[in-house]
Enzyme design. Structure first.
Site: not given
Ligand code: XLS
Ligand code: CA
Ligand code: CA
Length: 434
Positions: A102, A105
């Protein structure tokens, strides 16, 4: 560059089935050819940035428990660079071909979307360098539209159009960066695109907003020439009580209604399927049947706990079935297996992060080999072909293609001969194969 906390860990090698060193692969022999492709090409595995490098091991009751020195100063660009070093050292040692992240991140922590955009720009050159130097590609990029308090009532589905604009700005930046990094996909997970109570929510208005948001992204993708695949990731709830992208079928209905179905496919997460009260296998098979299968977030839930525990996958039988569906469909196109999985909070040794991924990948590798045997011996395929055989004759085909009316069909019929579904026989077969 090796990060000091990973210094004592060697590059992870394949040592074969009988290996008892937990820091080596027992099944994942990257170059082994199965059904014409290497394991690495089939599995296209990715490591996620958020659970492994951006989480200190805190939970709702307790503070951080892990040794992640770069997280002690989240607003510093220097710390973001240190995190980059650590992450790529880790990817390299595992032999990972892909990673996912993300915007929040990878960049230094920001208070505003403007600041986030600046921080993202600062980290993009070092990131490009790292990817080149280590020959690691981006499976998908995404924008975090759920952590900052401005998104507490949704991003695209927020009652405040200013929030919609902030979300649009974040996605525009991340889509462009994903394009620049030659990302294979772009993911949209609508964590807060839903509601906590209908007392304050207008579903129809919010769905219209969400559809508009997606159309804007599709247009921008075309405009910048990004060739990657857009993916929606279904999840029924958590953090919101109800999420609009609840499961595969719900997302398909939404995409059809707003005429977006040709531009978006799905990223299916195992734990989200089970949270929705469905099996992971159902969600994958359903997406394939509707031709919207894109990629997988691999993990598992806990059978007793009703939340998203994001544990590492360890069920070879379940993965064998998943891989059989994927291989029968011709394998991943743009997608792959992203380890959207996190350690348990007690797993505080640096080795634990390696062992978790090695274990998860070994299960996928073993499952892939099992699936190839299932496909090669054609037992299941022949069984299904035989079961549906009568649909191949001329009359049945005409009935299916719409040649006959209801009246035509009932003119001439026989009482059918009922047959066994043979479930136990098939389950016995799968148990032997796994
Ligand atoms: C949360 C999600 C998230 C997505 C990406 O539950 O898995 O991590 O994969 O935003
Ligand atoms: Ca996920
Ligand atoms: Ca999850």
């Amino acid at each position: 560059m090796t990060h000091k906390i990973f210094k004592h860990i060697p590059a992870i090698e394949y040592r074969g089935e009988d290996n008892d060193n937990p820091l080596a692969y027992n099944w994942y022999d990257a170059e082994r050819i199965i059904l014409g492709k290497s394991l690495k090409e089939h599995l296209r595995f990715a490591i996620c940035y958020w659970h492994s490098f951006n989480w200190v091991g805190n939970d709702v009751f307790g503070e951080g428990a892990f040794n992640r020195p770069w997280l002690s100063n989240p607003k510093s660009h220097q710390a973001a660079l240190e995190k980059l070093d650590a992450a790529f050292d880790f990817f390299n040692k595992l032999g990972a071909p892909f990673f996912c992240f993300h915007d929040v991140d990878i960049a230094a922590k920001a208070d505003t979307v403007g600041e986030l955009s600046e921080n993202l720009k600062k980290i993009s050159d070092p990131l490009i360098e790292k990817m080149k130097e280590n020959n690691i590609q981006l499976l998908w990029g995404t924008a975090n539209l759920f952590s900052h308090p401005r998104y507490m009532a949704g991003a695209a589905t927020n009652p405040d159009p200013e929030v919609f604009k902030c979300a649009a700005y974040q996605v525009k930046n991340m889509l462009e960066l994903t394009h620049q990094l030659d990302g294979k996909n772009y993911v949209l997970w609508g964590g807060r695109e839903g509601y906590d109570t209908l007392l304050n929510t207008d579903i129809k208005q919010e769905l219209d907003q969400y559809a508009r948001f997606l159309s804007l992204i599709i247009d921008h993708k075309e405009k910048i020439g990004f060739k990657g695949q857009l993916l929606i990731e279904p999840k029924p709830c958590e953090p919101t009580k109800h999420q609009y992208d609840r499961d595969v079928s719900t997302v398909i209905a939404f995409l059809e209604k707003y005429d977006l179905i040709d531009s978006i496919k799905l990223n299916i997460e195992a734990n989200h399927a089970t949270l929705a009260g469905l099996s992971f296998e159902h969600e994958v098979a359903n997406a394939i049947a509707y031709d919207v299968f894109g990629s997988i977030d691999i993990n598992r839930g806990d059978p007793q706990n009703g939340w998203d525990t994001d544990q590492f996958n360890n069920d070879c039988k379940e993965m064998t079935l998943i891989l059989t569906h994927i291989l029968m469909d011709g394998g991943f196109k743009s997608g792959g297996f992203n380890f959207d999985a996190k350690l348990r909070r007690q797993s505080i040794d640096v080795e634990d992060l390696f062992i978790a991924h090695i274990g998860g990948l070994d299960v996928l590798a073993k499952a892939l080999i099992n699936a190839s045997h299932i496909i090669e011996d054609k037992f299941l395929e022949s069984f299904k072909n035989e079961r549906y055989k009568a649909w191949n004759n001329k009359e049945s085909q005409d009935m299916l293609s719409g040649k006959f009316s209801l009246e035509d069909i009932v003119e001439n019929f026989n009482e059918p001969k009922i047959r066994s579904g043979k479930q136990e026989l098939l389950e016995k077969y799968i148990s032997i194969k796994t």
